[in-house]
Design a protein around this motif. Structure first.
Motif, short mmCIF file in Angstrom:
data_model
loop_
_atom_site.label_atom_id
_atom_site.label_comp_id
_atom_site.label_asym_id
_atom_site.label_seq_id
_atom_site.Cartn_x
_atom_site.Cartn_y
_atom_site.Cartn_z
N HIS A 157 8.93 39.53 -74.90
CA HIS A 157 8.60 38.20 -75.43
C HIS A 157 9.05 38.07 -76.88
CE1 HIS A 157 6.11 37.28 -71.92
NE2 HIS A 157 6.08 36.05 -72.37
N LEU A 158 8.80 39.13 -77.65
CA LEU A 158 9.18 39.10 -79.06
C LEU A 158 10.70 39.00 -79.20
CD1 LEU A 158 6.82 41.85 -80.49
CD2 LEU A 158 6.69 39.39 -80.93
N LEU B 169 5.40 48.08 -85.01
CA LEU B 169 4.64 47.15 -84.16
C LEU B 169 4.14 47.88 -82.91
CD1 LEU B 169 6.96 44.02 -84.45
CD2 LEU B 169 4.83 44.47 -85.68
N GLN B 170 5.01 48.72 -82.36
CA GLN B 170 4.58 49.47 -81.17
C GLN B 170 3.48 50.47 -81.54
OE1 GLN B 170 7.71 51.25 -78.87
NE2 GLN B 170 6.30 51.93 -77.27
N TYR C 140 0.29 48.66 -81.59
CA TYR C 140 -0.16 48.46 -80.21
C TYR C 140 -0.75 49.75 -79.64
CZ TYR C 140 -0.02 47.98 -75.17
OH TYR C 140 -0.36 47.99 -73.84
N ALA D 64 -4.58 40.35 -73.38
CA ALA D 64 -4.12 41.42 -74.28
C ALA D 64 -2.69 41.11 -74.75
CB ALA D 64 -4.17 42.77 -73.57
N GLN D 65 -1.87 40.67 -73.84
CA GLN D 65 -0.50 40.32 -74.22
C GLN D 65 -0.50 39.21 -75.27
OE1 GLN D 65 2.40 39.66 -71.04
NE2 GLN D 65 3.11 37.84 -72.09
N PHE E 2 -1.73 40.44 -78.73
CA PHE E 2 -0.78 41.21 -79.55
C PHE E 2 0.42 40.37 -79.97
CE2 PHE E 2 -3.30 44.77 -78.16
CZ PHE E 2 -3.33 45.53 -79.32
N LEU E 3 0.79 39.38 -79.16
CA LEU E 3 1.87 38.49 -79.60
C LEU E 3 1.43 37.72 -80.85
CD1 LEU E 3 3.31 37.10 -76.24
CD2 LEU E 3 4.50 38.50 -77.92
N LEU F 67 2.75 46.89 -70.25
CA LEU F 67 2.26 45.79 -71.09
C LEU F 67 3.04 45.68 -72.40
CD1 LEU F 67 0.28 43.51 -71.31
CD2 LEU F 67 -1.41 45.06 -72.26
N TRP F 68 3.29 46.83 -73.05
CA TRP F 68 4.05 46.76 -74.31
C TRP F 68 5.48 46.27 -74.05
CZ3 TRP F 68 4.12 45.82 -79.10
CH2 TRP F 68 5.29 46.06 -79.85
N ILE G 139 1.20 40.10 -83.90
CA ILE G 139 2.51 40.45 -84.48
C ILE G 139 3.11 39.25 -85.21
CG2 ILE G 139 4.88 41.05 -83.85
CD1 ILE G 139 3.58 42.81 -81.59
N ARG G 140 2.98 38.08 -84.62
CA ARG G 140 3.56 36.88 -85.26
C ARG G 140 2.84 36.53 -86.56
NH1 ARG G 140 3.93 33.71 -79.63
NH2 ARG G 140 5.89 34.60 -78.89
N PRO H 166 -4.71 50.05 -70.16
CA PRO H 166 -3.77 48.93 -70.00
C PRO H 166 -2.55 49.38 -69.20
CG PRO H 166 -3.74 49.77 -72.25
CD PRO H 166 -4.84 50.47 -71.55
N THR I 146 10.20 47.31 -85.19
CA THR I 146 9.65 47.43 -83.84
C THR I 146 8.81 48.69 -83.67
OG1 THR I 146 11.67 46.34 -83.10
CG2 THR I 146 10.26 47.27 -81.39
N ARG J 2 6.41 44.18 -71.84
CA ARG J 2 6.33 42.72 -71.71
C ARG J 2 6.21 42.05 -73.07
NH1 ARG J 2 1.99 41.44 -67.07
NH2 ARG J 2 1.15 40.16 -68.74
N ILE J 3 5.35 42.62 -73.91
CA ILE J 3 5.15 42.05 -75.25
C ILE J 3 6.46 42.12 -76.03
CG2 ILE J 3 3.95 42.39 -77.46
CD1 ILE J 3 1.55 43.46 -75.79
N GLY K 212 -4.24 49.07 -78.65
CA GLY K 212 -4.04 48.42 -77.36
C GLY K 212 -5.10 48.75 -76.33
#
Lengths: 179, 200
Positions: free
Chosen positions: A69-70, B22-23, B26, B51-52, B55-56, A62-63, B59-60, A58, B19, A65-66, B30
């Motif tokens: 967004h969060l 969460l990372q 990923y 993929a984005q 993962f959004l 990418l992370w 996480i939500r 990837p 965070t 960007r994620i 990921g």
């Protein structure tokens, strides 16, 4: 010799999804059957080719960007929590209904009390008129003479009648009497 | 600390919105999810978007995950749902397993048919393999990628795709047959035509 293995069975054997007894049977058969061994070899070769494909990585951003967004979503939620949200329609209705009911009760009570007071006053006035009317009837009945003819003298019976006042000087008059 | 307890801790920390956790989730999944998406949709840009989005959503909705041990299957399910939604929107693929879209001849250069041994693991072969994958119906493609490329157990695949174990076994077998025939077109008779003739 046992019949050929089904392709389905070979597929499961390649994926190690058979139990130990089935696996042994397949392996025993493959040792002796060139045809099944060739088929297994072909299927395994296809797998090997697909597994040999280099994994795609990837993108490194990418992370990021994620996470962006969060973070944006969190900021938006915080902003919303600072501004009192508009109450939904069902909530507004549920608050409005008791208020309307209370207002209606107050107005109805005032109207009812006002009506009752007015009615009592009216009844009292009518009763007073009735009482006065009855008293006058009694008085007039006692003095009633159907043969009486009103005369000039009768007028004198009333000190306030204009007839008796005609000859008397008016103490409040400032101009001289007319002859 | 075992992998299981590490995963549980990551999930619990992730549910609190940390965070770093969460990372870490990923980082853990990921790459595999991205590869799965790329092999199924066949496009790097689409795989990135999916993929984005995956993962959004993960996480939500992490708070709704009851068993942290199921995290991987759960993320794959989300990814798969996103793939299906994308296909529905684009209408680029039939979801009907019967609709085997056959030939991939026009997707690759004609010279690929000769000398298969020289093609191994080069860019052209990679294109052929991806073209073969793309020609599979989505229903077969997803189980093939999970079973063969990602080497998952059938039961895990059944959990991810929401079908019975028997159905998954059958689909993988059908996908293998289809792939075998398609590869034979590009890698020639040496790939195994003789073997099948003997088998019959």
């Amino acid at each position: 010799m046992t019949p050929h293995l089904s392709e389905d069975l070979i597929s499961q054997w390649i994926d190690r999804e058979l139990d130990s007894r089935q696996s042994e049977l397949v392996e025993e058969h493959l040792k002796d059957c060139e045809s099944c061994r060739a088929l297994e070899s072909e299927m395994s070769e296809a797998d090997r080719l697909f597994r040999a494909m280099e994994p795609v990585e990837p993108p490194p951003y990418l992370w990021t960007r994620i996470a962006a967004h969060l973070e944006a979503a969190t900021r938006e939620e915080t902003h919303k929590s600072l501004i009192p949200p508009l109450r939904p329609a069902w909530l507004r209705a549920s608050l409005l209904a008791p208020a309307a009911l209370l207002l209606l009760t107050i107005v109805s009570t005032i109207a009812y009390v006002g009506h009752r007071v007015a009615a009592r006053t009216q009844l009292a006035a009518i009763a007073e008129i009735d009482r006065a009317h009855s008293a006058l009837l009694v008085l007039n009945t006692k003095n009633y003479n159907p043969f009486h003819v009103p005369t000039e003298v009768d007028a004198g019976a009333n000190p306030f009648a204009s007839a008796s006042l005609r000859d008397e000087p008016n103490p409040f008059r400032t101009s001289p009497h007319r002859p | 600390m075992s992998d299981d307890s590490k995963l549980r801790r990551l999930v619990e920390d992730g549910k609190r919105g940390e965070t770093a956790a969460l990372q870490a989730i990923y980082d853990e999944f990921g790459s595999r999810i991205f590869n799965f998406l790329y092999r199924v949709v066949g496009s790097r840009d689409d795989a990135e978007d999916l993929a984005q989005q995956t993962f959004l959503i993960t996480i939500r909705q992490l708070g709704s995950l009851r068993d942290p041990a199921q995290l991987e299957s759960w993320i794959y399910r989300i990814a798969r749902n996103e793939v299906y939604q994308r296909f529905r929107k684009k209408k680029v693929a039939s979801l009907d397993a019967e609709d085997v879209s056959g030939d991939v001849q026009d997707l690759v250069e004609p010279g690929l048919h000769a000398q298969p041994e020289k093609l191994l693991l080069n860019e052209e072969l990679r294109q052929v393999l991806q073209a073969v994958l793309d020609s599979l119906p989505v229903k077969l493609r997803e189980v093939f990628v999970l079973a063969v490329v990602q080497e998952m157990k059938y039961q895990t695949i059944a959990d991810i795709v929401g079908r019975s174990l028997l159905s998954v076994k059958t689909d993988i077998y059908r996908a293998r047959l289809f792939v075998k025939q398609e590869l034979r077109k590009y890698l020639g008779n040496g790939y195994g035509a003789a073997a099948e003739a003997k088998h019959k």
